[in-house]
Every structure is written in C-alpha cells, then in structure tokens.
Design a protein around this motif. Structure first.
Motif, PDB file in Angstrom:
ATOM      1  N   LEU A   1       0.833  -1.202   0.000  1.00 54.35           N
ATOM      2  CA  LEU A   1       0.000   0.000   0.000  1.00 54.35           C
ATOM      3  C   LEU A   1       0.868   1.253   0.000  1.00 54.35           C
ATOM      4  CD1 LEU A   1      -2.709  -1.059   2.613  1.00 54.35           C
ATOM      5  CD2 LEU A   1      -3.032  -0.822   0.144  1.00 54.35           C
ATOM      6  N   GLN A   2       1.906   1.261   0.847  1.00 53.65           N
ATOM      7  CA  GLN A   2       2.734   2.452   0.946  1.00 53.65           C
ATOM      8  C   GLN A   2       3.546   2.688  -0.326  1.00 53.65           C
ATOM      9  OE1 GLN A   2       6.292   3.991   3.768  1.00 53.65           O
ATOM     10  NE2 GLN A   2       4.447   3.357   4.861  1.00 53.65           N
ATOM     11  N   SER A   3       4.026   1.627  -0.952  1.00 55.67           N
ATOM     12  CA  SER A   3       4.765   1.809  -2.199  1.00 55.67           C
ATOM     13  C   SER A   3       3.832   2.319  -3.289  1.00 55.67           C
ATOM     14  CB  SER A   3       5.419   0.496  -2.635  1.00 55.67           C
ATOM     15  OG  SER A   3       4.445  -0.475  -2.985  1.00 55.67           O
ATOM     16  N   GLY A   4       2.580   1.878  -3.274  1.00 48.86           N
ATOM     17  CA  GLY A   4       1.603   2.391  -4.222  1.00 48.86           C
ATOM     18  C   GLY A   4       1.339   3.865  -4.010  1.00 48.86           C
ATOM     19  N   LEU A   5       1.233   4.261  -2.745  1.00 44.24           N
ATOM     20  CA  LEU A   5       1.024   5.671  -2.423  1.00 44.24           C
ATOM     21  C   LEU A   5       2.199   6.516  -2.904  1.00 44.24           C
ATOM     22  CD1 LEU A   5      -0.810   7.650  -0.539  1.00 44.24           C
ATOM     23  CD2 LEU A   5       1.155   7.477   0.973  1.00 44.24           C
ATOM     24  N   ARG A   6       3.400   6.070  -2.607  1.00 42.10           N
ATOM     25  CA  ARG A   6       4.587   6.823  -3.025  1.00 42.10           C
ATOM     26  C   ARG A   6       4.626   6.962  -4.550  1.00 42.10           C
ATOM     27  NH1 ARG A   6       8.453   7.543   0.958  1.00 42.10           N
ATOM     28  NH2 ARG A   6       8.022   6.460   2.919  1.00 42.10           N
ATOM     29  N   ALA A   7       4.262   5.909  -5.252  1.00 39.00           N
ATOM     30  CA  ALA A   7       4.274   5.957  -6.714  1.00 39.00           C
ATOM     31  C   ALA A   7       3.288   6.989  -7.241  1.00 39.00           C
ATOM     32  CB  ALA A   7       3.952   4.568  -7.280  1.00 39.00           C
ATOM     33  N   TRP A   8       2.079   7.015  -6.667  1.00 41.38           N
ATOM     34  CA  TRP A   8       1.075   7.975  -7.121  1.00 41.38           C
ATOM     35  C   TRP A   8       1.482   9.411  -6.815  1.00 41.38           C
ATOM     36  CZ3 TRP A   8      -2.394   7.704 -10.610  1.00 41.38           C
ATOM     37  CH2 TRP A   8      -3.029   6.498 -10.910  1.00 41.38           C
TER      38      TRP A   8
ATOM     39  N   GLY B   1       8.977  11.599   2.269  1.00 43.78           N
ATOM     40  CA  GLY B   1       9.883  11.296   3.372  1.00 43.78           C
ATOM     41  C   GLY B   1       9.135  10.555   4.458  1.00 43.78           C
ATOM     42  N   TYR B   2       8.919  11.217   5.603  1.00 42.44           N
ATOM     43  CA  TYR B   2       8.215  10.600   6.731  1.00 42.44           C
ATOM     44  C   TYR B   2       6.745  10.350   6.359  1.00 42.44           C
ATOM     45  CZ  TYR B   2       5.941  10.217  11.300  1.00 42.44           C
ATOM     46  OH  TYR B   2       5.187   9.796  12.371  1.00 42.44           O
ATOM     47  N   VAL B   3       6.303   9.117   6.505  1.00 39.92           N
ATOM     48  CA  VAL B   3       4.920   8.752   6.179  1.00 39.92           C
ATOM     49  C   VAL B   3       4.407   7.774   7.228  1.00 39.92           C
ATOM     50  CG1 VAL B   3       3.386   7.634   4.512  1.00 39.92           C
ATOM     51  CG2 VAL B   3       5.248   9.072   3.697  1.00 39.92           C
ATOM     52  N   GLU B   4       3.159   7.941   7.642  1.00 40.94           N
ATOM     53  CA  GLU B   4       2.506   6.969   8.513  1.00 40.94           C
ATOM     54  C   GLU B   4       1.063   6.809   8.064  1.00 40.94           C
ATOM     55  OE1 GLU B   4       0.623   8.932  12.360  1.00 40.94           O
ATOM     56  OE2 GLU B   4       2.780   9.328  12.312  1.00 40.94           O
ATOM     57  N   GLN B   5       0.528   5.604   8.250  1.00 43.53           N
ATOM     58  CA  GLN B   5      -0.866   5.387   7.861  1.00 43.53           C
ATOM     59  C   GLN B   5      -1.778   6.178   8.782  1.00 43.53           C
ATOM     60  OE1 GLN B   5      -1.867   1.375   6.906  1.00 43.53           O
ATOM     61  NE2 GLN B   5      -4.062   1.738   6.894  1.00 43.53           N
ATOM     62  N   LEU B   6      -2.763   6.813   8.196  1.00 44.13           N
ATOM     63  CA  LEU B   6      -3.647   7.690   8.949  1.00 44.13           C
ATOM     64  C   LEU B   6      -4.936   6.982   9.344  1.00 44.13           C
ATOM     65  CD1 LEU B   6      -4.210  10.529  10.052  1.00 44.13           C
ATOM     66  CD2 LEU B   6      -5.068  11.163   7.780  1.00 44.13           C
TER      67      LEU B   6
END
Length: 314
Positions: free
Chosen positions: A51-58, A68-73
């Motif tokens: 999921l996070q790699s998909g988010l970064r790609a978009w 950079g810093y990312v956390e699920q909300l």
C-alpha cells in the motif's frame, strides 16, 4: 486525475490518499491537486508491492515530490459519503511530513493553507472571524431540532466542540467539529445532490474538497495536533537549523493556538531536544538569534518515554 472513484466490477475500489503537510512562514500547508480541491491520490493496483509503495508511486507521479516521513492515517469506507450509491470506495489515507518544495507534474499540484479549508480552526489571534456565522448556523440547526431534549443535546455539543458559552476550545477535536458541521448541513459536502432549500454553498465557511477529502484532512490535522505533544515529529517540518522562535511558531501554526513562550523554551531545553550550532541568524529583524538543530539521538532516547510540548494558551 479523476474527480470520482474508479470503476469496479464488484462495486468496490481502493483509493490511496496522501495528506502531505509542510509549514512555511508560520502557515501549515497541504499539497493539493485539481485546482486545490483534492489531495493526491490514486487506486491501489496489483503491480504495487505494498500500500505504501503504491502511495509513493502515485504522489511522485502526480507531484514530482519524493515522500519522506509517512505513517498510515485512517481507512474510510462510509457508503454515504462519496456520492456514488452503486459503488463502495475504501479510502486508505496516509500522513506525510515534509518541507515545502516547488511542485510540478501533470496534475496541477500546489500548496495551500489548511486554514483555507478549516478557518474556524485557527485561534492564534483569538476567536476566528467566522465565529458569528458558525454560531448563527448552529443556533438555527439547534432551534430546528424536533423536541426539547434534542435541542438541548445539539446546543451542548456545539458549545463543547466550538468553545462557546465558557467551554474550553480543544484543538484536537478537529474531526468532531467537521462532523458536527456536516450533520448541521453547514458545509457544502453535506449538500451534494440535495436540491432542497439549504443554504447556498458559497456562503459556508471553508473551501470544499472532492469526495471525502476534507474529512480526511480533518483527521490528519487532529492526528498531528495530538502527536506533536508526545513525539518530536515537528522537527520533520523544520529546516536543518532554526531559531527557537521559528520552532515555537511552527508548533503554534499546527496547534492553531499560542504556546507559553517561557514554558515552551524551558521544556525544549529540559528534554534536550535541540543543540546549539554555535551560529546565529540575522533574519530576526532584531538582535541575532542563536541557531539550533534537532538532536537526532533523542529519537532513541525518547522512544519509550516520549516528549512533551506545552500546547496551551499563552
């Protein structure tokens, strides 16, 4: 970028939504697309490793900005909040902290103050200008309740959430305030598809966003306001070196209220969150101010105990 959820044969789709926050000159800002009406987002695809790699790609595709810093909300799946009765959209949101950079990309990415979407959340200079409008709208909603008990309940909820009638305004209740305005039909998102005699959308406070994106933004603001009190995440938003006043202004911008300056500085020093660089800044307009940097070792030292910042009225 679309303005509606992707199609799905099963009537279910998964969206990845990024809430990217930066603070610039005392202004908390979020990265937006679609003429500042949406947060960067895109569907989760089978090609995405996670999921996070998909988010970064978009996000990188839409804005050309690395995360950079990312956390699920939070994960949102309310059927009645997206305006599509024949489809269920699961929105998986992430909170990212960064420093404002020039945006690019084909989706018209741009930074915008989160107080443009939530003007009632900025109490740094006292009660916000639209408080009278909010009071009037909530009073009318209260009066329209079906019975005395319901009127009393509505009046009490509005007073407690918005700090009316002697109640203390709690900066962390961002989502609850937004949901109350939604319930009272005082924001445009609550009126979509409704052609009744509701108030005109352009008379309502705050800029609207597509789908449920302003609700997601409210959730992120609340998360960050709570988190800066016990984790040193505020330093993710600061430049490499900064003055203590710049740090204080950043915290105040996020919290939407002022902090007590002596207490703030004393707590910063007691917890050894920063270290003196031995340099000074000439940009203060007065006497040169000491420049500090975040002491990275504190991340390990405070992993269990946490940190405390004095988010309270001045």
């Amino acid at each position: 970028m679309r303005s509606a959820p992707p199609a799905s044969k099963q009537g279910i789709a998964a969206d990845l939504i990024a809430l990217l926050v930066a603070v610039n000159s005392g202004d908390p800002r979020v990265l937006t697309i679609q003429d500042q009406h949406a947060l960067p987002s895109g569907p989760f695809e089978l090609a995405h490793r996670s999921l996070q790699s998909g988010l970064r790609a978009w996000v990188e595709r839409q804005t050309r900005l690395p995360l950079g810093y990312v956390e699920q909300l939070y994960t949102f799946a309310d059927r009645d909040r997206i305006g599509a009765a024949d489809q269920r959209v699961i929105s998986i949101s992430y909170l990212g902290l960064t420093r404002e950079q020039a945006e690019s990309g084909q989706y018209g990415a741009s930074w915008k103050s989160w107080y443009d979407y939530f003007p009632w959340e900025d109490h740094r200079l006292g009660a916000p200008p639209m408080e009278k409008t909010l009071r009037a709208g909530l009073a009318a909603w209260t009066a329209a309740a079906p019975d005395r008990a319901a009127r009393s309940d509505r009046r009490q909820r509005a007073a407690m959430l918005f700090g009316f009638d002697g109640h203390v305004w709690n900066e962390e209740l961002v989502l609850q305030r937004y949901e109350l305005l939604y319930e009272a039909r005082l924001i445009p998102e609550a009126l979509r598809g409704d052609h009744s005699s509701a108030p005109a959308a352009d008379t309502m406070p705050g800029d609207p966003m597509i789908l449920d994106h302003r609700r997601i933004l409210a959730t992120g603001i609340a998360r960050l306001r709570a988190k800066i009190k016990y984790r040193p995440v505020v330093f993710e938003l600061m430049p490499d070196t900064f003055t203590l006043l710049q740090l204080q202004r950043c915290v105040e911008a996020l919290a939407g209220k002022l902090v007590h300056k002596p207490n703030f500085r004393r707590l910063i020093e007691q917890q050894e969150l920063v270290e003196d660089t031995g340099e000074t800044s000439q940009e203060t307009g007065g006497r040169p101010a000491k420049l500090f940097r975040f002491r990275r070792a504190v991340l390990a030292e405070r992993a269990i105990a946490g940190t405390k910042l004095p988010i309270s009225g001045s």
